[in-house]
Design a protein around this motif. Sequence first.
Motif, mmCIF file in Angstrom:
data_model
loop_
_atom_site.group_PDB
_atom_site.id
_atom_site.type_symbol
_atom_site.label_atom_id
_atom_site.label_comp_id
_atom_site.label_asym_id
_atom_site.label_seq_id
_atom_site.Cartn_x
_atom_site.Cartn_y
_atom_site.Cartn_z
ATOM 1 N N MET A 1 0.854 -1.170 0.000
ATOM 2 C CA MET A 1 0.000 0.000 0.000
ATOM 3 C C MET A 1 0.893 1.224 0.000
ATOM 4 N N VAL A 2 0.754 2.054 -0.996
ATOM 5 C CA VAL A 2 1.522 3.282 -1.098
ATOM 6 C C VAL A 2 0.663 4.407 -0.539
ATOM 7 N N VAL A 3 1.225 5.099 0.452
ATOM 8 C CA VAL A 3 0.494 6.197 1.080
ATOM 9 C C VAL A 3 1.328 7.459 0.933
ATOM 10 N N ARG A 4 0.739 8.477 0.365
ATOM 11 C CA ARG A 4 1.439 9.752 0.258
ATOM 12 C C ARG A 4 1.607 10.339 1.647
ATOM 13 N N GLN A 5 2.661 11.148 1.822
ATOM 14 C CA GLN A 5 2.979 11.744 3.122
ATOM 15 C C GLN A 5 1.800 12.557 3.658
ATOM 16 N N GLU A 6 1.182 13.377 2.816
ATOM 17 C CA GLU A 6 0.072 14.205 3.273
ATOM 18 C C GLU A 6 -1.123 13.345 3.703
ATOM 19 N N SER A 7 -1.326 12.245 3.001
ATOM 20 C CA SER A 7 -2.414 11.336 3.358
ATOM 21 C C SER A 7 -2.126 10.671 4.711
ATOM 22 N N ALA A 8 -0.867 10.295 4.932
ATOM 23 C CA ALA A 8 -0.488 9.671 6.206
ATOM 24 C C ALA A 8 -0.649 10.666 7.352
ATOM 25 N N GLU A 9 -0.264 11.920 7.127
ATOM 26 C CA GLU A 9 -0.411 12.945 8.170
ATOM 27 C C GLU A 9 -1.884 13.204 8.473
ATOM 28 N N ARG A 10 -2.705 13.198 7.452
ATOM 29 C CA ARG A 10 -4.159 13.396 7.649
ATOM 30 C C ARG A 10 -4.730 12.229 8.458
ATOM 31 N N ALA A 11 -4.322 11.023 8.123
ATOM 32 C CA ALA A 11 -4.789 9.852 8.871
ATOM 33 C C ALA A 11 -4.355 9.952 10.329
ATOM 34 N N ASP A 12 -3.122 10.391 10.572
ATOM 35 C CA ASP A 12 -2.648 10.561 11.948
ATOM 36 C C ASP A 12 -3.528 11.544 12.712
ATOM 37 N N LEU B 1 -9.513 4.201 5.190
ATOM 38 C CA LEU B 1 -8.134 3.938 5.609
ATOM 39 C C LEU B 1 -8.045 2.662 6.439
ATOM 40 N N LEU B 2 -9.005 2.465 7.329
ATOM 41 C CA LEU B 2 -9.018 1.237 8.134
ATOM 42 C C LEU B 2 -9.232 0.008 7.263
ATOM 43 N N ASP B 3 -10.095 0.132 6.268
ATOM 44 C CA ASP B 3 -10.315 -0.983 5.333
ATOM 45 C C ASP B 3 -9.029 -1.323 4.575
ATOM 46 N N GLN B 4 -8.289 -0.289 4.153
ATOM 47 C CA GLN B 4 -7.031 -0.533 3.443
ATOM 48 C C GLN B 4 -6.033 -1.256 4.344
ATOM 49 N N LEU B 5 -5.933 -0.811 5.592
ATOM 50 C CA LEU B 5 -5.022 -1.473 6.534
ATOM 51 C C LEU B 5 -5.451 -2.921 6.783
ATOM 52 N N ALA B 6 -6.736 -3.132 6.915
ATOM 53 C CA ALA B 6 -7.238 -4.493 7.135
ATOM 54 C C ALA B 6 -6.903 -5.384 5.937
ATOM 55 N N ASP B 7 -7.034 -4.853 4.725
ATOM 56 C CA ASP B 7 -6.695 -5.630 3.521
ATOM 57 C C ASP B 7 -5.217 -6.007 3.508
ATOM 58 N N VAL B 8 -4.367 -5.057 3.878
ATOM 59 C CA VAL B 8 -2.929 -5.336 3.918
ATOM 60 C C VAL B 8 -2.641 -6.467 4.896
ATOM 61 N N TRP B 9 -3.217 -6.382 6.093
ATOM 62 C CA TRP B 9 -2.936 -7.402 7.112
ATOM 63 C C TRP B 9 -3.562 -8.740 6.759
ATOM 64 N N ARG B 10 -4.746 -8.733 6.145
ATOM 65 C CA ARG B 10 -5.338 -9.999 5.702
ATOM 66 C C ARG B 10 -4.433 -10.677 4.683
ATOM 67 N N ARG C 1 -0.607 -14.973 3.382
ATOM 68 C CA ARG C 1 0.699 -15.423 2.884
ATOM 69 C C ARG C 1 1.443 -16.230 3.935
ATOM 70 N N ILE C 2 1.386 -15.813 5.189
ATOM 71 C CA ILE C 2 2.035 -16.563 6.266
ATOM 72 C C ILE C 2 1.403 -17.945 6.382
ATOM 73 N N GLY C 3 0.077 -18.002 6.315
ATOM 74 C CA GLY C 3 -0.628 -19.287 6.384
ATOM 75 C C GLY C 3 -0.221 -20.203 5.244
ATOM 76 N N ALA C 4 -0.082 -19.651 4.049
ATOM 77 C CA ALA C 4 0.317 -20.467 2.892
ATOM 78 C C ALA C 4 1.740 -20.992 3.069
ATOM 79 N N ILE C 5 2.613 -20.155 3.586
ATOM 80 C CA ILE C 5 3.996 -20.593 3.813
ATOM 81 C C ILE C 5 4.035 -21.705 4.853
ATOM 82 N N LEU C 6 3.308 -21.526 5.932
ATOM 83 C CA LEU C 6 3.298 -22.537 6.991
ATOM 84 C C LEU C 6 2.636 -23.833 6.548
ATOM 85 N N ALA C 7 1.694 -23.755 5.638
ATOM 86 C CA ALA C 7 0.991 -24.951 5.178
ATOM 87 C C ALA C 7 1.776 -25.726 4.126
#
Length: 141
Positions: free
Chosen positions: A1-12, A88-97, A102-108
Motif C-alpha cells: 500500500m503506497v500512502v502519500r505523506q500528506e495522506s499519512a499525516e491526515r490519517a494521523d 483507511l481502516l479498510d485498506q489497513l485491514a486488507d494489507v494485514w489480511r 501469505r504466512i498461512g500459505a507458507i506454513l501450510a
Amino acid sequence: MVVRQESAERADRIFHALADATRREIVALTLAGEYSVSDLARRFPMSFAAVQKHVAVLEQAGLVTKERQGREQRVRGNADSLREAHRLLDQLADVWRGRIDRIGAILADPVTHPVEDAGAHFDPRDGKEHCHDRDRRPEES
C-alpha cells in the motif's frame, strides 16, 4: 500500500482526534445536528475552554467544521472525514489480511517450511507425522 505523506499525516490527525472518548462523543452529536460550542460545553463535565480545545482538535482533523453565527461558534460534523477514516481502516485491514494469508500459505507448504524431527516430517494437510523408509534404522524395518 503506497500512502502519500500528506495522506499519512491526515490519517494521523483523524485517528489522534478519534482516540479520545469526549471527542468521539462530540463528533457523534454534531453529526446528528448542529451545536454551539456553549451547548456542547454544557453537556460535558469540563470547562468551556476544555471543550473548545477538543473542538479545535476535531476541526484540525477535518472531523467537524465551525462557523461563526453572531456571537456563537456553530459546530457541525463532517461525515466525509469519517468515511475517509473508514476507508483507511479498510485498506489497513486488507494489507494485514494479505500478510496473514501469505504466512498461512507458507506454513501450510511442507516444501517451503519443513518441520523435521529425527527423520520424520509433519504434514499440516493431514496433521500427521510421517517417516520416510530411507530415514528408518535397519532394526525398524
